[in-house]
Design a protein around this motif. Structure first.
Motif, PDB file in Angstrom:
ATOM      1  N   ILE A 134      -4.183   7.380   4.232  1.00 27.74           N
ATOM      2  CA  ILE A 134      -4.616   8.660   4.817  1.00 27.74           C
ATOM      3  C   ILE A 134      -3.435   9.625   4.887  1.00 27.74           C
ATOM      4  O   ILE A 134      -3.556  10.826   4.601  1.00 27.74           O
ATOM      5  CB  ILE A 134      -5.232   8.426   6.221  1.00 27.74           C
ATOM      6  CG1 ILE A 134      -6.587   7.738   6.084  1.00 27.74           C
ATOM      7  CG2 ILE A 134      -5.400   9.740   6.971  1.00 27.74           C
ATOM      8  CD1 ILE A 134      -7.215   7.336   7.408  1.00 27.74           C
ATOM      9  N   LEU A 135      -2.284   9.076   5.273  1.00 31.50           N
ATOM     10  CA  LEU A 135      -1.091   9.931   5.348  1.00 31.50           C
ATOM     11  C   LEU A 135      -0.743  10.487   3.969  1.00 31.50           C
ATOM     12  O   LEU A 135      -0.390  11.677   3.836  1.00 31.50           O
ATOM     13  CB  LEU A 135       0.061   9.093   5.897  1.00 31.50           C
ATOM     14  CG  LEU A 135       1.193   9.823   6.597  1.00 31.50           C
ATOM     15  CD1 LEU A 135       0.663  10.713   7.690  1.00 31.50           C
ATOM     16  CD2 LEU A 135       2.181   8.824   7.157  1.00 31.50           C
ATOM     17  N   ALA A 188      -5.977  -1.909   8.414  1.00 30.43           N
ATOM     18  CA  ALA A 188      -5.842  -0.671   9.185  1.00 30.43           C
ATOM     19  C   ALA A 188      -4.542   0.043   8.831  1.00 30.43           C
ATOM     20  O   ALA A 188      -4.521   1.270   8.646  1.00 30.43           O
ATOM     21  CB  ALA A 188      -5.881  -0.984  10.677  1.00 30.43           C
ATOM     22  N   PHE A 189      -3.445  -0.724   8.720  1.00 31.32           N
ATOM     23  CA  PHE A 189      -2.169  -0.099   8.370  1.00 31.32           C
ATOM     24  C   PHE A 189      -2.208   0.457   6.945  1.00 31.32           C
ATOM     25  O   PHE A 189      -1.672   1.536   6.669  1.00 31.32           O
ATOM     26  CB  PHE A 189      -1.031  -1.107   8.517  1.00 31.32           C
ATOM     27  CG  PHE A 189       0.309  -0.512   8.220  1.00 31.32           C
ATOM     28  CD1 PHE A 189       0.891   0.390   9.104  1.00 31.32           C
ATOM     29  CD2 PHE A 189       0.977  -0.813   7.061  1.00 31.32           C
ATOM     30  CE1 PHE A 189       2.118   0.963   8.821  1.00 31.32           C
ATOM     31  CE2 PHE A 189       2.198  -0.254   6.771  1.00 31.32           C
ATOM     32  CZ  PHE A 189       2.775   0.633   7.656  1.00 31.32           C
ATOM     33  N   LEU A 238       8.648   9.770  -0.883  1.00 35.54           N
ATOM     34  CA  LEU A 238       7.844   9.448   0.291  1.00 35.54           C
ATOM     35  C   LEU A 238       6.418   9.071  -0.110  1.00 35.54           C
ATOM     36  O   LEU A 238       5.840   8.102   0.416  1.00 35.54           O
ATOM     37  CB  LEU A 238       7.827  10.652   1.244  1.00 35.54           C
ATOM     38  CG  LEU A 238       7.204  10.416   2.607  1.00 35.54           C
ATOM     39  CD1 LEU A 238       7.964   9.356   3.365  1.00 35.54           C
ATOM     40  CD2 LEU A 238       7.185  11.701   3.425  1.00 35.54           C
ATOM     41  N   LEU A 272      -4.887   1.527   5.368  1.00 33.49           N
ATOM     42  CA  LEU A 272      -5.690   2.755   5.371  1.00 33.49           C
ATOM     43  C   LEU A 272      -4.904   3.911   6.001  1.00 33.49           C
ATOM     44  O   LEU A 272      -4.976   5.061   5.527  1.00 33.49           O
ATOM     45  CB  LEU A 272      -7.002   2.519   6.118  1.00 33.49           C
ATOM     46  CG  LEU A 272      -7.980   3.687   6.132  1.00 33.49           C
ATOM     47  CD1 LEU A 272      -8.343   4.112   4.718  1.00 33.49           C
ATOM     48  CD2 LEU A 272      -9.253   3.352   6.895  1.00 33.49           C
ATOM     49  N   ALA A 273      -4.133   3.609   7.049  1.00 37.93           N
ATOM     50  CA  ALA A 273      -3.342   4.663   7.694  1.00 37.93           C
ATOM     51  C   ALA A 273      -2.317   5.238   6.722  1.00 37.93           C
ATOM     52  O   ALA A 273      -2.147   6.464   6.638  1.00 37.93           O
ATOM     53  CB  ALA A 273      -2.635   4.093   8.929  1.00 37.93           C
ATOM     54  N   SER A 274      -1.668   4.367   5.956  1.00 38.66           N
ATOM     55  CA  SER A 274      -0.686   4.852   4.967  1.00 38.66           C
ATOM     56  C   SER A 274      -1.382   5.687   3.909  1.00 38.66           C
ATOM     57  O   SER A 274      -0.856   6.736   3.483  1.00 38.66           O
ATOM     58  CB  SER A 274       0.021   3.672   4.289  1.00 38.66           C
ATOM     59  OG  SER A 274       0.676   2.903   5.229  1.00 38.66           O
ATOM     60  N   ILE A 314       5.438   7.851  -2.995  1.00 42.41           N
ATOM     61  CA  ILE A 314       5.460   6.539  -3.669  1.00 42.41           C
ATOM     62  C   ILE A 314       5.516   5.425  -2.629  1.00 42.41           C
ATOM     63  O   ILE A 314       4.790   4.432  -2.705  1.00 42.41           O
ATOM     64  CB  ILE A 314       6.686   6.450  -4.609  1.00 42.41           C
ATOM     65  CG1 ILE A 314       6.559   7.466  -5.736  1.00 42.41           C
ATOM     66  CG2 ILE A 314       6.826   5.059  -5.184  1.00 42.41           C
ATOM     67  CD1 ILE A 314       7.845   7.651  -6.516  1.00 42.41           C
ATOM     68  N   VAL A 315       6.377   5.615  -1.637  1.00 40.95           N
ATOM     69  CA  VAL A 315       6.539   4.595  -0.599  1.00 40.95           C
ATOM     70  C   VAL A 315       5.221   4.380   0.150  1.00 40.95           C
ATOM     71  O   VAL A 315       4.803   3.249   0.396  1.00 40.95           O
ATOM     72  CB  VAL A 315       7.674   5.027   0.359  1.00 40.95           C
ATOM     73  CG1 VAL A 315       7.601   4.277   1.665  1.00 40.95           C
ATOM     74  CG2 VAL A 315       9.012   4.810  -0.292  1.00 40.95           C
ATOM     75  N   LEU A 316       4.557   5.471   0.501  1.00 44.34           N
ATOM     76  CA  LEU A 316       3.291   5.344   1.241  1.00 44.34           C
ATOM     77  C   LEU A 316       2.244   4.607   0.409  1.00 44.34           C
ATOM     78  O   LEU A 316       1.513   3.740   0.917  1.00 44.34           O
ATOM     79  CB  LEU A 316       2.772   6.730   1.639  1.00 44.34           C
ATOM     80  CG  LEU A 316       3.536   7.417   2.776  1.00 44.34           C
ATOM     81  CD1 LEU A 316       3.058   8.844   2.959  1.00 44.34           C
ATOM     82  CD2 LEU A 316       3.367   6.644   4.080  1.00 44.34           C
ATOM     83  N   LEU A 376       3.120   0.904   0.200  1.00 48.76           N
ATOM     84  CA  LEU A 376       2.773   0.214   1.454  1.00 48.76           C
ATOM     85  C   LEU A 376       1.266   0.022   1.572  1.00 48.76           C
ATOM     86  O   LEU A 376       0.791  -1.039   2.005  1.00 48.76           O
ATOM     87  CB  LEU A 376       3.291   1.014   2.655  1.00 48.76           C
ATOM     88  CG  LEU A 376       4.800   1.017   2.846  1.00 48.76           C
ATOM     89  CD1 LEU A 376       5.189   1.926   3.983  1.00 48.76           C
ATOM     90  CD2 LEU A 376       5.289  -0.393   3.120  1.00 48.76           C
ATOM     91  N   LEU A 424     -12.781  -0.996   6.508  1.00 40.41           N
ATOM     92  CA  LEU A 424     -11.408  -0.479   6.471  1.00 40.41           C
ATOM     93  C   LEU A 424     -10.698  -0.939   5.201  1.00 40.41           C
ATOM     94  O   LEU A 424     -10.015  -0.161   4.533  1.00 40.41           O
ATOM     95  CB  LEU A 424     -10.611  -0.981   7.678  1.00 40.41           C
ATOM     96  CG  LEU A 424     -10.911  -0.410   9.049  1.00 40.41           C
ATOM     97  CD1 LEU A 424      -9.804  -0.800  10.015  1.00 40.41           C
ATOM     98  CD2 LEU A 424     -11.014   1.097   9.005  1.00 40.41           C
TER      99      LEU A 424
END
Lengths: 293, 583
Positions: free
Chosen positions: A76-77, A69-70, A99, A72-74, A101-103, A106, A203
């Protein structure tokens, strides 16, 4: 209007995710000489998985679902920030290369927690191999991105994607792209989602596919920065941009699929592909600064 | 001025009175138990001063030798490092009451004097008090170290530009005026880095830190990390920055890279949970020195935006090292005590036995990850590099810096996943770990304070900027990309966590039918007679990431071979030189 463009941009990437996963699977099957599944099959299979009877495996860890979930959230962001057909997005000023690259990092590494949540040797070896590959690949990856940022003259993706490093030399662009392609060849395949079933598995699959789609979209925006409409809202330009983006992604996917080996990556981390990627990235970084030396 | 007065009034009389009372044996222990209130009050003053912008002032106290009054200064750098020093110090002193209250009181006074020192005399007093009390409190420090530090300080003070009448000028503000020659800049930078390295040396001995009992290791980290980085910040960022930038970059870049990579490698492959956690503060300190080098390099080339980004990264990394370092070690001590072992192979499954400790460990590990507070560290330094055009030699050096920073960034998820995954996830691997008790309330609550500070720093948009801006005045008025990045990172963290929680709730449905494990990753279910799993199929710490050292083995062998050949050639030449002439 920016809000509508942002919603459409995100919807386009989310809707394209299963198709992208299907396309990757089709190319891999075609290269391996197996019958290729339809690129649309993930739409059906993910839907069936989502609606399947919920089961819980004994001693399964909720960490697997949480990590997916985390992840997928990253992803999506990141998808909300990466422009596909227009740069007139709400988050355009926030679409800074570090930013993004970091997302993506993660989103790629969070699911590895589920490997360790199983507590078995196989999960640990797999997670360790993927993390170790990231360590040895990081110089090439960051150097290629640094060279592209230098050529684009900014760290803001919307600026790079619109200006496209106008007047910058072509050779470092090509070398940086070659480095990223060589990295894609050397990279391990998508991590299997261990210990997850039903919706949690959807997910995990979606997170993996969306992360790769975002990486491909970022690669397309950095290396072929054409076809993105600017701040002036124009549905015709948006439609044209979306079609061009789909073409670019299909081309990038095909190239990535073709350069990948048909056999799974071995235990060796330092491969010829990785060495090529590192050399190309160093050369791109040096040549991107050549006029200033 | 008000804040400086408050801190001076706070620590001066209390320290003097406390030291006097501590001579009375009966009062020592109760006084020692309340000592944590002093750094806590200092932390509150520093935080209020930073948030309200009250960061200017100087105070000359009539203490000291004739002609050498004690000068204290208060500015953004002092306030930031006072906060970085005192909040963790208060938590650690509250966590375990000092066994030697008088020495602890002297330590607190000495650390305050280091941070507030406005001249060489005050710094001399602070260093002497700190090193002497640390020698008394923790066996890791030796009197010889204190003597070397004092010689270093005398050497440093001798380099200060004299007053117009030719007498020595001990006030640090005088350093700002002169333009130094490159050689003098190199010498001064080397002297400052050597002195800070002397103070921070125990941080790079994780095995010794891990061996300290009664949270002495955490106390050392809480005392030494901010003190050493403050010396670097005061001299190389504040006082000597314009004149010695090139020299600082030439020294800080390789030093920071070597320190950070060494500590990261130690944390990545240690099989002892405590040693791995004790190596992490050294990693952040090394990264902050590396960020300082990038900042100096950019300043040398007159690049405003990269200088600002890298200096901000240096300050953030110093703050993270000060907050997270003691938290890691104190938390690791609690966890290993409850789990009954320090070896990673004998931990596992602790997330279900001690969920709060797992949450705190997760927050603490985000300081090395590019998430939350950790974003303000290495990723911000990488931003500085992405925005720095390579001019001249920089076109060759900058790609190397990017590669080093990339490796450090990639090692962060490796270490975080390894430590958290092996320590807290999976099934418990020993009966002792399966019966681990959660930490007691006072301990857990105190460690929560530090974790909450880190979470607020990484999750509240603008808080980090508000804390750093007084020390780095150009941060707010600079170009928009830096400001956007500093606000976007916490915002992205909050959105990602919120979205992740929402997706998790959607994906985990209640009323699911439980099914037994039939076959998992090639292994059958655990047999009843092996409740902690089959050792042959359980994960082993040395396996995770073993390919990396194995891949580097040929390169190491090649390097060793050539070093041996060079050594042999050198020996042969030396022997030939010493040999008597023929005939």
């Amino acid at each position: 209007m920016r809000l509508i463009a942002t919603a459409l941009n995100l919807a386009l990437l989310l809707a394209a995710t299963p198709g992208f996963a299907g396309l990757l699977a089709s190319i891999a099957a075609w290269r391996a000489g197996r019958p290729a599944p339809s690129p649309l099959s993930p739409y059906r299979s993910w839907q069936a998985l989502w609606r399947a009877e919920p089961v819980v495996v004994a001693e399964a860890s909720p960490i697997a679902a949480g990590a997916a979930a985390f992840s997928l959230a990253s992803a999506i962001l990141a998808a909300a920030l990466i422009p596909s057909f227009t740069t007139a997005l709400v988050g355009a000023p926030l679409a800074l290369l570090p930013l993004l690259i970091v997302l993506l990092v993660l989103a790629e590494t969070a699911p590895l927690l589920s490997h360790l949540a199983t507590g078995t040797m196989a999960g640990g070896i797999d997670a360790g191999r993927r993390l170790a590959f990231f360590v040895v690949a990081s110089p090439a990856l960051f150097l290629a991105l640094w060279a592209l940022a230098q050529l684009g003259g900014s760290i803001t993706l919307s600026v790079i994607a619109v200006q496209g490093g106008a007047g910058s030399p072509l050779l470092p662009h090509l070398l940086a792209m070659a480095a990223l392609l060589a990295l894609a060849r050397a990279a391990p395949s998508a991590a299997p989602s261990l210990g997850s079933h039903g919706r949690a598995r959807v997910l995990a699959l979606a997170a993996s596919a969306l992360t790769r789609l975002c990486a491909a979209s970022l690669f397309a925006a950095l290396s072929v920065p054409y076809g993105l409409s600017g701040d002036a809202p124009s549905p015709a330009a948006w439609g044209f941009g979306a079609l061009l983006w789909a073409g670019k992604i299909a081309f990038v996917t095909l190239v990535f699929g073709l350069v990948r080996g048909t056999r799974p990556a071995g235990a060796r981390l330092l491969t010829a592909s990785l060495a090529t990627a590192t050399l190309c990235a160093f050369a791109a970084a040096l040549l991107s600064e050549a006029p200033r030396i | 001025m008000l804040a400086l007065g408050a801190v001076t009034l706070l620590f001066g009389p209390i320290m003097l009175g406390g030291a006097a009372l501590a001579l009375v044996a009966r009062l020592r222990r109760p006084i020692g138990a309340m000592l944590w209130l002093v750094p806590l009050a200092s932390a509150a003053v520093a935080l209020l001063a930073l948030l309200s912008g009250e960061t200017r002032g100087a105070l000359v106290l009539p203490l000291g030798l004739p002609g050498f009054p004690l000068t204290l200064v208060w500015d953004g750098v002092s306030a930031l490092f006072l906060l970085a020093l005192t909040l963790p110090l208060a938590v650690i002193l509250r966590l375990s009451s000092p066994a030697r209250p008088a020495a602890s009181g002297v330590l607190v006074a000495g650390l305050h004097a280091i941070i507030l020192a406005g001249d060489a005399y005050a710094l001399l007093v602070g260093l002497a008090l700190t090193l002497a009390s640390l020698a008394r409190l923790a066996a890791i420090s030796r009197p010889r170290l204190a003597a070397i530090a004092l010689v270093w300080l005398l050497l440093l003070a001798a380099q200060a530009p004299p007053l117009p009448d030719g007498t020595p000028n001990p006030v640090f503000a005088a350093w700002r005026a002169p333009a130094l020659s490159p050689l003098a800049g190199l010498g001064l930078s080397a002297l400052v880095l050597a002195g800070a390295g002397l103070v921070a040396a125990p941080l790079f001995r994780p095995a010794r830190l891990a061996a300290c009992a009664n949270n002495e290791g955490a106390l050392l980290i809480a005392s030494l990390a901010p003190s050493a980085l403050y010396l670097v910040a005061r001299f190389l960022v504040d006082l000597l920055a314009p004149s010695a930038a090139g020299a600082t970059a030439a020294l800080a870049l390789p030093l920071g890279a070597a320190l950070a990579l060494g500590a990261a490698a130690r944390a990545a492959w240690a099989e002892d949970f405590l040693i791995a956690c004790a190596a992490l503060p050294g990693w952040l300190v090394g990264e902050s020195v590396f960020a300082l080098g990038i900042s100096a390099w950019a300043r040398h080339l007159d690049l405003a935006a990269p200088t600002r980004d890298a200096t901000a990264a240096f300050f953030f990394l110093a703050l993270l090292a000060a907050f997270a370092g003691p938290l890691w070690l104190a938390l690791a001590a609690v966890i290993t005590r409850e789990a009954g072992s320090r070896h990673l192979a004998r931990l596992g499954g602790l997330a279900w036995r001690m969920p709060k400790a797992a949450l705190l460990a997760g927050i603490a590990l985000t300081t090395v990850l590019p998430l939350g507070p950790g974003f303000f560290g290495a990723p911000l330094a990488l931003t500085a590099l992405l925005r720095a055009p390579g001019v001249g030699l920089g076109a060759v050096v900058l790609p190397m810096l990017v590669a080093v920073l990339g490796i450090l960034l990639a090692l962060a998820p490796f270490v975080a996943v390894r430590l958290f995954g092996l320590g807290f996830l999976g099934p418990p691997r020993t009966p002792r770990a399966s019966a681990a008790e959660p930490p007691r309330a006072p301990e857990a609550n105190l460690l929560t304070v530090l974790a909450a500070a880190l979470a607020l720093l990484g999750g509240v948009p603008g808080l980090g900027v508000a804390l750093i801006a007084p020390a780095l005045p150009g941060l707010r008025g600079g170009d928009p990309e830096t400001a956007i990045l500093l606000v976007a990172a916490p915002l992205a963290t909050l959105i990602a966590i919120g979205l992740g929680v929402g997706l998790f709730l959607v994906a985990s449905r209640h009323g699911a039918r439980p099914v037994a494990t039939v076959w998992e990753e090639g292994y059958g279910p655990r047999p009843a007679w092996l409740p902690f799993g089959d050792p042959a199929t359980m994960i082993a710490p040395e396996i995770l990431g073993a390919e990396l050292p194995a891949s580097l083995a040929p390169a190491k062998a090649w390097l060793r071979h050539w070093l041996r050949r060079l050594d042999a050639a050198w020996r042969a030449a030396y022997e030939a030189f010493l040999a008597p002439p023929c005939g």
